[in-house]
Design an enzyme around this catalytic site. Sequence first.
Site, PDB file in Angstrom:
ATOM      1  CB  SER A   1      39.534  33.456  45.154  1.00  0.00           C
ATOM      2  OG  SER A   1      38.580  33.911  44.228  1.00  0.00           O
TER       3      SER A   1
ATOM      4  CG  ASP B   1      42.556  38.617  40.383  1.00  0.00           C
ATOM      5  OD1 ASP B   1      41.778  38.394  39.654  1.00  0.00           O
ATOM      6  OD2 ASP B   1      42.739  38.323  41.387  1.00  0.00           O
TER       7      ASP B   1
ATOM      8  CG  HIS C   1      42.049  35.110  40.797  1.00  0.00           C
ATOM      9  ND1 HIS C   1      41.975  35.987  41.679  1.00  0.00           N
ATOM     10  CD2 HIS C   1      41.265  34.080  41.016  1.00  0.00           C
ATOM     11  CE1 HIS C   1      41.001  35.528  42.745  1.00  0.00           C
ATOM     12  NE2 HIS C   1      40.591  34.351  42.161  1.00  0.00           N
TER      13      HIS C   1
HETATM   14  N1  LIG Z   1      37.378  27.993  35.924  1.00  0.00           N
HETATM   15  C1  LIG Z   1      37.125  29.203  36.186  1.00  0.00           C
HETATM   16  C2  LIG Z   1      37.985  29.957  37.283  1.00  0.00           C
HETATM   17  C3  LIG Z   1      38.299  29.167  38.238  1.00  0.00           C
HETATM   18  C4  LIG Z   1      39.485  29.629  39.245  1.00  0.00           C
HETATM   19  O1  LIG Z   1      40.212  30.698  38.941  1.00  0.00           O
HETATM   20  N2  LIG Z   1      39.653  29.192  40.149  1.00  0.00           N
HETATM   21  C5  LIG Z   1      40.661  29.556  41.271  1.00  0.00           C
HETATM   22  C6  LIG Z   1      39.955  30.068  42.423  1.00  0.00           C
HETATM   23  S1  LIG Z   1      38.652  31.408  41.869  1.00  0.00           S
HETATM   24  C7  LIG Z   1      38.024  32.079  43.425  1.00  0.00           C
HETATM   25  O2  LIG Z   1      37.480  31.453  44.331  1.00  0.00           O
HETATM   26  C8  LIG Z   1      41.512  28.678  41.621  1.00  0.00           C
HETATM   27  O3  LIG Z   1      42.326  28.466  42.593  1.00  0.00           O
HETATM   28  N3  LIG Z   1      41.771  27.568  40.719  1.00  0.00           N
HETATM   29  C9  LIG Z   1      42.439  26.554  41.048  1.00  0.00           C
HETATM   30  C10 LIG Z   1      43.793  26.398  40.646  1.00  0.00           C
HETATM   31  O4  LIG Z   1      44.524  25.302  40.720  1.00  0.00           O
HETATM   32  O5  LIG Z   1      44.316  27.454  39.803  1.00  0.00           O
HETATM   33  C11 LIG Z   1      37.110  29.930  34.934  1.00  0.00           C
HETATM   34  O6  LIG Z   1      37.795  29.185  34.091  1.00  0.00           O
HETATM   35  O7  LIG Z   1      36.899  31.307  34.748  1.00  0.00           O
END
Ligand SMILES: N[C@@H](CCC(=O)N[C@@H](CSC=O)C(=O)NCC(=O)O)C(=O)O
Length: 284
Positions: A152, A228, A261
């Site tokens: 991402s 996603d 995602h």
């Molecule tokens: N908190 C947000 C979404 C946050 C999210 O999905 N983070 C992803 C990376 S998104 C792009 O850079 C991530 O890797 N989160 C950490 C995990 O351990 O999953 C929302 O609530 O929409």
Amino acid sequence: MSMSESLELVSATKSFGGWLKRYRHHARSLDCEMVFSIYLPPQAEERKVPVLWWLSGLTCNDENFMQKAGAQRLAAELGMAIICPDTSPRGLDLPGEHDSYDFGSGAGFYLNAKREPWSRHYRMYDYVNDELPSVARQHFPLNGREAISGHSMGGHGALVLALRQPGRFASVSAFAPVVNPMDAPWGQKAFKNYLGEERGDWRQYDACELVVKGVSRQPLFIDQGEADAFLDEQLKPERLETVCRTNNHPLTLRRQPGYDHSYFFIASFIDDHLRYHAKYLKLL
Ligand SMILES: N[C@@H](CCC(=O)N[C@@H](CSC=O)C(=O)NCC(=O)O)C(=O)O
């Protein structure tokens, strides 16, 4: 930088015959204390090994990938080290820094900020590209071969670092990267606030723009989940597909039906990425 930067060991955990370690250090480029994670495979006890840099996404720190991707088993088999930097400077309290998940802490976007108050600390491009690699080469048995991947926002970072510097990384891959941040809400918010309004500054940090610029011809390997939730608004892989086709830039884009995602998606395909990098790192 002095010849030997000091590292403080935060934790050490044995895993698949190797060691997962976390270290704290003073990051000069960011002017703050930072923690990073490194997985050293068992082979590192006896010889120098290549390294895969992993850049994580929004809201992450150095631990998400190491805890959720399940990469250690194959990294141990292949003899590949993995280093995960954090995703932003830490321990600061700049105005608005902690107000949203997509800007400020946990959202450094792997760029060098130009605008106050961010420009003194938010220099993640220099940190992940220069300072941390230099620290890692001083302290760990690395053989000089390096690959890069990310997810991402981190996929954006991996593509940008590789596309700007031909030959710097043996190979590059990404999971669900933000490929055209200049035209996506996450990227526009970050670029406007960190860099200012000058679009020329934005282009240096946009994978699609860099493919058009054509400095590097390095093949790109990308996995993208079709389920996603960020696909259409933020990620837009079809943009990269178009510019790669138009500019004859090698791209393998795999659309994975049903995957979202999350790190469940990353864990499902991480072995393919490790094997891909292993070939370029001369491990296979
Ligand atoms: N908190 C947000 C979404 C946050 C999210 O999905 N983070 C992803 C990376 S998104 C792009 O850079 C991530 O890797 N989160 C950490 C995990 O351990 O999953 C929302 O609530 O929409």
